[in-house]
Every structure is written in structure tokens, then in C-alpha cells.
Design an enzyme around this catalytic site. Sequence first.
Site, short mmCIF file in Angstrom:
data_model
loop_
_atom_site.label_atom_id
_atom_site.label_comp_id
_atom_site.label_asym_id
_atom_site.label_seq_id
_atom_site.Cartn_x
_atom_site.Cartn_y
_atom_site.Cartn_z
N ASP A 1 -33.57 14.43 6.20
CA ASP A 1 -32.72 14.36 5.01
C ASP A 1 -32.41 15.74 4.45
O ASP A 1 -31.43 15.92 3.74
CB ASP A 1 -33.42 13.54 3.93
N LEU B 1 -27.92 6.25 -6.11
CA LEU B 1 -28.79 5.60 -7.08
C LEU B 1 -29.45 4.37 -6.48
O LEU B 1 -28.78 3.42 -6.09
CB LEU B 1 -27.98 5.21 -8.32
N GLY B 2 -30.77 4.41 -6.42
CA GLY B 2 -31.53 3.28 -5.89
C GLY B 2 -32.96 3.36 -6.38
O GLY B 2 -33.22 3.86 -7.47
N GLY C 1 -35.05 5.31 -5.27
CA GLY C 1 -35.08 6.75 -5.45
C GLY C 1 -33.66 7.20 -5.74
O GLY C 1 -32.72 6.79 -5.05
N LYS D 1 -35.00 -0.16 8.49
CA LYS D 1 -33.66 -0.58 8.89
C LYS D 1 -33.31 0.09 10.21
O LYS D 1 -33.82 1.17 10.52
CB LYS D 1 -32.63 -0.19 7.82
#
Length: 430
Positions: free
Chosen positions: A159, A221-222, A224, A19
Amino acid sequence: MPDKTEYLLAINCGSSSIKGKLFAIPSFELLANLAVTNISSADERVKIRITWEEGKGKNSEEEADYGDKIRYASLVPILLDHLTNSTHVEKEEIKYVCHRVVHGGTHDRGIRVVKGHEEGLIEMDKLSEFAPLHNHRAVLAVKSCLDALPHHTSLLLFDTIFHQTIAPEVYTYALPPSDNELSMPLRKYGFHGLSYASIVRSLAEHLKKPSDQVNVVVAHLGSGSSSCCIKNGKSVDTSMGLTPLEGLLGGTRSGTIDPTAIFHHTKDAASDANVGDFTVSKAEIILNKNSGLKALAGTTNFGHIIQNLDPSKCSKEDHEKAKLTYAVFLDRLLNFVAQYLFKLLSEVPIESIDGLVFSGGIGEKGAELRRDVLKKLAWLGAEVDEEANNSNSGGTVKCITKEGSKLKGWVVETDEEGWMATMAKEEFGF
């Protein structure tokens, strides 16, 4: 003669998608959204999509070869070609590119990289063993950017930066000294930090308060999944650890289990296994790629699991699998959410807690999961607003609890690329 326009490109490289967002410099105006999907898929062709803000360019969407036929390193140059072909932007005008890198170890700020001075990439690639599905591919993306745009400066943004505020008593593992040569200390680092930082900013803006006054628990929440306890705008605890494997189960990740389980599960768990062009243990492959929702329900699609909770929509076997998978996911999520709410409540009154945020693909779309979590938190005064929770509208920040609810529930859209661009703006001073 007017000054030549320059641009900042934010790129977020995942294992199955890329993205990006394009911004003008120095106005910081968002111009376009970029996406590459179906990476590594044997069943679907790679799709490249450029979506311009109104009046800024011509939208484009094209298909390439099947995902498993295209080298990852070639995808960023392909994306850049589509970007420059769809409007007046020239490659030479892209001055900065910021990249999401999952694991940055103990780094508390980004690293600049330019063509010919790529020492930072070598350091990041050494950390690939701790985030094998992400770091190495991010490094490939940076290298391909440097080749395609040799004049630009790349900024690696991690991250893990957001979690550098976690205290030693929280991040320390009770392990003896290692007999291995380590590229970084073995401890909790935490991930999804760019997402958490963007959520803090969005919630602060919505509540009209400074970011350093935000007290919230976030469930990202996805494919990961993780959770984070945020006090005064800073991370004080998070569910992921040394690697993204610790904590909540994910689409293909086991989450936290007894560490000895894998050695009983697989006899040669410590043997080498290849992931692309580098090697990890067989145990890491099983726990990262073959576990989680996939192992329990036979699918990584949380929407399908929710659908199969209705016995009329599937076979009895699939229904039973879905029931157990959903119950396990809910149980593990509540374990972390309750723990983090307790941490906040032990230091600040409930009136100063801004609530529980759901984000990520599952968090933003999973109305049933959100309702079930909040109902379990009724003892803290959480009252679900069914209409708001079930609505698909509501903007970047949406409240899903009733007016008088003591504990607020929120759905907040994450914007990792936007936050990366903000960090780059501060780093480069434009």
C-alpha cells in the site's frame, strides 16, 4: 493439443476478511471473485464464498467454524480448496499469486517470493510492528500459499508504493536521531495506496484522460479511513503516516491526537501487550483497537451511527453519542479535504481539479456524510445533486454534483485486487 490454461490469483488479506480475484493468463480475463468473512469473530461462523463470472464455474458459499476458532494461516488453503472444487481449475495451474501487504517501508515496487527463497517475507515481518493488524497476517497468507502451491511465484504489493512520490518536506518528522535499532526510517509512508491507484485509473477512464493528468482529492472511508491529495496522478500528501494510526479516526483507531495523551490516559502505556504471536505496546492496542468510532459511539458500524442521529430511533444517550461522533468524524474529514484542496488550488486552477472522490464502505454508502462534506465546500462551487447522491446505482464511477458545479463530487468503487492484478501483469510480462 491446446496450451494448458494458467491463472493469476490476487489476494487481499485484512484483519476480518480475505478478498480475492482469479484471472486467466494471458487474456487477463476476470473469472471469479473470492471472499472469506467473519474472521476472528466469536459470534459468527467464517463464510467462504466463490462467485464465478457467468458460465465460468459453479458458485459456492459455505460456513466453517466460528471465526475465533480458526487459525488465520489455514484460511488461504481452505479458500484454494473451495476454488478448485467449484470448477476445472487445478492448483498446479495457478502460476502467480499477488498479495496486498500494508507496509512496505521505502520499497517502490513489489517483491517476488518463491518456495525456498523467502527472504522478502522475513523483511516484511520485521515491519509488522508498524502495521500489526495487517502485515503479519499477510505474511502468514503468503507462507500458506507457498505451502499449498509450491510451484507458484508470489508477488508482494505494498500500500505504501503509491505514496513514494511524496516529497521529503511532507514525509519528514521533526524528531531527533533515534537510540533504537530501526527496521526503517521514522517518517510518513501513507496507506490505502492500492485503492488510490485503482481510483485514479477508474476516474481517468471515466473522464477519458491520461492517469497522469488526474488532479483529485480522495477520501477513502471505511473501518480504516484516510485521505489523499493526488496531483498529475501521483500522491503528494496523505493523512496516514508511519502507521495507519495517524490522520482520520477509524472504526477502532483514534486518528491523530496529542502524542502525550495516551500516557495520561494509561499509566503503563509503554508496557508490552500480546497481539496473537507477537508483542506491541499497550498504547498501540488502545489507540488501534479500542478508540475511534468504537470509543465515541460504542459501535464501529457507521450506518448505526447515522441511524441514531434520529432521536426517535434510539435512546437519548445513544443519540447524543451519535451526534458527537458524527460531528467529530465530519470535522476531521473536512480538515484534511480542505487542506488538500488548498494544496491543489495553490498550483493548478480549479478548472483543472477533477474533484473530490468518496470511496470505501462509508464513502460509497454514506449519502448523508457526502452531502454534508460537499455543502461545506459550497465556497468552491460544489453543488450537490441530491437525486444522484441518494441513488444506490451508478456504476463504478458516479458523479454526485450538479451539471454546473465548479467542484465535482464523485463516488468511485475501489478495486484493490484488480489493480494488484494489473501490477502483477506488468511485473511478469504476460
